[in-house]
Design an enzyme around this catalytic site. Sequence first.
Site, mmCIF file in Angstrom:
data_model
loop_
_atom_site.group_PDB
_atom_site.id
_atom_site.type_symbol
_atom_site.label_atom_id
_atom_site.label_comp_id
_atom_site.label_asym_id
_atom_site.label_seq_id
_atom_site.Cartn_x
_atom_site.Cartn_y
_atom_site.Cartn_z
ATOM 1 N N ASP A 13 -1.707 10.260 18.806
ATOM 2 C CA ASP A 13 -2.562 9.969 17.656
ATOM 3 C C ASP A 13 -3.251 8.617 17.825
ATOM 4 O O ASP A 13 -3.263 7.786 16.917
ATOM 5 C CB ASP A 13 -1.762 10.004 16.357
ATOM 6 C CG ASP A 13 -2.664 10.123 15.132
ATOM 7 O OD1 ASP A 13 -3.783 10.662 15.280
ATOM 8 O OD2 ASP A 13 -2.270 9.683 14.051
ATOM 9 N N GLY A 50 0.633 5.800 0.866
ATOM 10 C CA GLY A 50 -0.088 6.964 1.349
ATOM 11 C C GLY A 50 0.509 8.220 0.773
ATOM 12 O O GLY A 50 1.307 8.181 -0.163
ATOM 13 N N GLY A 51 0.140 9.356 1.369
ATOM 14 C CA GLY A 51 0.588 10.626 0.826
ATOM 15 C C GLY A 51 2.089 10.805 0.851
ATOM 16 O O GLY A 51 2.663 11.450 -0.017
ATOM 17 N N MET A 52 2.761 10.247 1.853
ATOM 18 C CA MET A 52 4.192 10.482 1.983
ATOM 19 C C MET A 52 5.016 9.203 1.996
ATOM 20 O O MET A 52 6.230 9.263 1.952
ATOM 21 C CB MET A 52 4.464 11.264 3.278
ATOM 22 C CG MET A 52 3.825 12.634 3.304
ATOM 23 S SD MET A 52 4.367 13.575 4.723
ATOM 24 C CE MET A 52 6.075 13.881 4.271
ATOM 25 N N GLY A 53 4.368 8.066 2.083
ATOM 26 C CA GLY A 53 5.152 6.853 2.219
ATOM 27 C C GLY A 53 4.521 5.654 1.551
ATOM 28 O O GLY A 53 3.440 5.721 0.973
ATOM 29 N N GLY A 78 0.824 -1.203 0.000
ATOM 30 C CA GLY A 78 0.000 0.000 0.000
ATOM 31 C C GLY A 78 0.850 1.241 0.000
ATOM 32 O O GLY A 78 2.079 1.188 0.143
#
Length: 533
Positions: free
Chosen positions: A361, A241-244, A239
Site C-alpha cells: 500500500d 478514521g473508519g476503524m481507528g 484524529g
Amino acid sequence: MHDDRFLTKVFDSARGPETVGKTAGSAVPSVLLRQGARRVPLVAATAIILQVVGWVIPLSLVGAFLDEFTRPGDWIPPIVALAVSVGLIVATRVLQISALTTVKLGLLYQVVISYAVVFGQYWDTFAAFPTDLVHGDILGLSAVAPWMVFYTVLVPARPRHALIALLGSSTAPGAVFYLSTMVGEAPILGPQQFFLVLVFPYLMTAVAAYIAAHIVYRLGQAVKAAREMGSYRLEESLGKGGMGEVWRASHRMLARPAAVKLVRADALGLDPDTYATALTRFEREAQVTAALQSPHTVELYDYGVSDDGTLYYVMELLDGIDLNQLVAEHGALPAERVIHIVRQVCASLGEAHKRGLVHRDVKPANIYLCKRAFEYDFVKVLDFGLVRKHSGLDPEERADNLSKIGMVIGTPAYMAPEVVKGVPADSRSDLYAVGCVAYRLLTGVDVFDAPTLPALLVAQASEQPVPPSQRCGAEIPPGLETIVLDCLTKHPEDRIQSAQEIVARLDLIELRESWSQERAENWWSGAAANRSG
C-alpha cells in the site's frame, strides 16, 4: 481521490499534531457505545419480562386474561410493546448489526415504548372525567417519565440523538390525550391546562434526562482520555478514521511523546473468529514493523491489546506532512526534491524487500515528510499494516489475507496491473507504486484520472501512462522520467527489479541544482510562516 473511497484499513497513518484533524467531539466514546449496544437487547428483554409479570400472569391467575381482548385499547398497547421488544432482540442478536445502528434502533424503540405505555394508561381512561379534575395532583406523571430517565441513563447515546428521542417520548401523553378527545373519550382542556398537565412535566423530564445523558457522555470522554495503553497514557486526540483513532500519548516513565493508534474491537466485527483472525494478523504485523531497522521506516515502540479488546500500536510521533497533503497544498514538486524523497522511500522498501516483505500500500498518504532535529525533508514510510511475505509461506498462511475481515488490499490509484488482475503482489508491485508516487509528485496528478473505480482499475491494468513531462509545466530530467516510466511498466518482468536499482539510477541523474538541507530548511520556514499567517 479513489484511494479514500476504496481502502478501509486497520490503521490510519500516524499523524503529527500539525496535520491531523481533530476528532469530532460529538461522537460517543467507543467503550460507552459498546456498553449501550449490549444493553439495548437487555432492556428489551426486561420490558418483555415486565409485560409478562405485570399483565399476563396476574390476569391469567384470576381467569380474566382473555377478557382483555374484548377492547382494543386494552390489548393493542401491550401486544405492540411485546412485538417491538422481540423484534429488537432479533435484530441485535441474530442479524448482528453494528453497535452504532443498535443504539439508534434503541432510541426509536424508546419512543415506541413510550407511546405504548401512555396508550395503555390513558386510552379509555378519562371518558367520565370532568374537566376540572384533569390536573397534576390527580393525574400525576405517567409511567413514561421514569421510562425516559431509565432508558437514557442505561443506554448511552450521542447527546443530541438522545435529546431527539426524549422529545419524541415527551409528546406521548399529550398526543394520546388529544386523540382521546377527538373520539370523545376524554374532556377537552384549555390550552394552558393542557400544557401544564400533559406537556410541561414531560418536557422537564426530557431536560433532566438529557442532562443525565450529557453527564454520562462527558464521563465517558474523561475515562477514554485518561485510560492507558500499556505504559502509555493517552493525552490528546489527533484524529480518527473508519476503524481507528490516533492519540498523542506519553510514557509514564519517559519524557518521549508517541502516537498511539487504536483499533476498536467493535470495528473488527462481533464474530469471535473474525476478531481472532484480526488479532493474529495484528500481532504479526506489529512484529514485522518492529523488526525493520531503516531510519526511513516509522519506528514502533510497543503494541498490545487493552482490557476492552482494543488493539493498539505505539509509534513515534511525527512532525511534518504526508505527501498527499503536501501536493494538495503546494502543488507539484521540483525534480530534485522528488529525487531526494524517492531515494529515502526506496531505502525503507529496500530493507523490507530483502526481508521478503511487500508493503502492498505504497501511496503518498503513507509517506511522511518530517522535520527531525536539524534534518529537513526526512522521509518516513508508514502503515506496514498490509505487509506480507511473498515467499516461504505455508498454504494456510498463504490463504490468510485481510479480505477475511472485510478489507481490500491496496489503493487503486497506486495498484500494480498484476494486482488488479488478481496476481499476488511482490516487491515489483511496490516499485510500480513508487513510480505512481513519483508521477504524482512531479505532476500534481495521479497517473490515471478515471471517473469511476472500474475505469481506474481497467486503466491500471491495460493503458499506457502519459509521460509526466507532458502533464506539467516544469522541466523533468529525461533520466528521471525514464525511471518513472520504467517503474510503470505493465509487466513485472519488464519493470525495474529492485529499490536499490532505482537509487543507483537516481544517483546518475545530473541536476542543475541539488535539493540541499539549506533549501529544505528554507521551504519549511516558509511553510511555517504561511500557516501562522
